[in-house]
Write an enzyme that holds these catalytic residues in place. Structure first.
Site, short mmCIF file in Angstrom:
data_model
loop_
_atom_site.label_atom_id
_atom_site.label_comp_id
_atom_site.label_asym_id
_atom_site.label_seq_id
_atom_site.Cartn_x
_atom_site.Cartn_y
_atom_site.Cartn_z
N GLU A 54 38.78 -20.19 -17.32
CA GLU A 54 38.95 -18.95 -16.56
C GLU A 54 37.91 -17.89 -16.96
OE1 GLU A 54 40.24 -16.97 -13.61
OE2 GLU A 54 40.76 -19.09 -13.79
N HIS A 65 34.75 -18.36 -17.80
CA HIS A 65 33.52 -18.64 -17.04
C HIS A 65 33.69 -18.26 -15.57
CE1 HIS A 65 33.07 -21.83 -20.29
NE2 HIS A 65 31.91 -21.21 -20.36
N GLN A 88 20.37 -24.94 -29.57
CA GLN A 88 21.17 -23.88 -30.19
C GLN A 88 22.26 -24.41 -31.12
OE1 GLN A 88 22.37 -22.52 -26.12
NE2 GLN A 88 24.30 -21.98 -27.11
N SER A 111 35.63 -22.49 -24.97
CA SER A 111 35.64 -23.96 -24.89
C SER A 111 36.12 -24.55 -26.20
CB SER A 111 34.24 -24.49 -24.59
OG SER A 111 33.82 -23.98 -23.36
O1 PAF Z 1 27.06 -18.86 -23.84
C1 PAF Z 1 26.69 -20.03 -23.57
O2 PAF Z 1 27.42 -20.83 -22.99
C2 PAF Z 1 25.29 -20.47 -23.98
O3 PAF Z 1 24.91 -19.88 -25.17
C3 PAF Z 1 24.23 -20.21 -22.88
C4 PAF Z 1 24.04 -18.73 -22.62
C5 PAF Z 1 24.63 -20.92 -21.60
C6 PAF Z 1 22.87 -20.76 -23.33
O4 PAF Z 1 22.92 -22.13 -23.55
#
Ligand code: PAF
Length: 304
Positions: A31, A33, A57, A183
């Site tokens: 929700e 997102h 990342q 998540s």
């Molecule tokens: O917040 C996220 O889901 C990630 O850090 C992003 C901004 C999609 C970059 O991979």
């Protein structure tokens, strides 16, 4: 909704669009997102989302391989939100050769808080976001305040590179018990899920204490103008009440079986610790926290 896998297809799909609103994600949509998609839909047209689990990342000991991938369910949710294009490249498409050029966030913003505990994280985020922006060329991009530092890092990147994309923040979405949607909540055992709202509760109490202390200081009813040994980057004294509130919050979380990485009171604009002058001037502050509950690391924040 059109699902496109390549940069060339994406460019063909978006040719001539000048008001694109973009929401980058790593999938496993909840929700929180979907609320970003709704903000995007109010700001621009068409709405473009991306799903890409960005290896850059993740630190070597993090959960890249285990990161939940739920593509079919994500597509259904985005379709229902009226998203026009979903850009879902694979790694070869976005990183056909090793990504040697990277964006390096400034020390003092990228190396503190999350950056201290997840070295390289913000370099990975800014590099992929800049690349995604170059692919989508959005007028606006929406990021959740749940990842407060990420939002600030990206905002400064957009300013310093004069990107034509406005970075728009969206409020954190919480479960009815206060837990910020993420998540990573899916990793919590049922017992830990029941204890997880404590992070929000501790933040709420910390904010409340700071508000009371801030008002007291501005009205002269507080003695915290006494000098301390802690200093901000500018050399000014850190507001002692902030340090006391952080320590109290950390002790409380530890006492409840959490392993806190940090609870930190910062200025909203640049995430520096607040000085006495900041409190006197009612500079807007935020409290940020990261703590592990069992094997799951949760982050959250509240604006003061
Ligand atoms: O917040 C996220 O889901 C990630 O850090 C992003 C901004 C999609 C970059 O991979």
């Amino acid at each position: 909704m059109k699902i496109v896998r390549t940069v060339a297809e994406l460019r063909a799909q978006l040719r001539g669009q000048l008001r694109t609103a973009f929401v980058p994600t790593m999938g496993n949509l909840h929700e929180g997102h979907l609320s970003l998609m709704r903000v995007a839909a109010r700001l621009g047209d068409p709405v473009v989302a991306s799903i890409f689990v960005n290896r850059l990342q993740f630190t070597p000991n993090e959960d890249f391989d285990q990161y939940p991938r739920t593509f079919e369910a994500d597509c259904e949710k985005l379709e229902r939100e009226g998203v026009y294009v979903l850009f879902a490249p694979d790694e070869n498409e976005l990183y056909p050769v090793p990504q040697e050029y990277r964006v390096s966030p400034p020390t003092g913003l990228g190396d503190i808080l999350e950056g201290e505990f997840r070295p390289g994280f913000f370099t990975g985020v800014t590099t992929v976001v800049l690349k995604l922006f170059n692919c989508v060329q959005p007028m606006v991009a929406v990021f959740g305040k749940k990842d407060y530092q990420q939002l600030m890092v990206l905002r400064r990147m957009a300013e310093q590179f004069a990107l034509p994309t406005e970075i728009v923040p969206a409020e954190t979405v919480r479960a009815p018990d206060g837990l910020a949607l993420s998540s990573r909540n899916g990793y919590l055992s049922p017992e830990d899920r029941a204890r997880a709202p404590m992070l929000h509760e501790v933040l709420r109490d910390t904010v409340q204490a700071l508000q009371v202390n801030g008002v007291a200081m501005r009205s002269g009813a507080d003695s915290s103008s006494v000098k301390t040994n802690s200093q901000t980057q500018s050399g000014a004294d850190i507001w002692p009440q902030a340090l006391a509130a952080e320590q109290k919050a950390i002790a409380r979380l530890s006492g409840l079986g959490w392993v806190p990485d940090y609870v930190s009171v910062r200025r909203r604009a640049d995430l520096l610790p607040p000085s006495l002058a900041d409190v006197a001037n009612a500079t807007p502050l935020v409290v940020l926290a990261a703590a592990r509950l069992g094997a799951t690391r949760l982050i959250d924040n509240l604006e003061v």
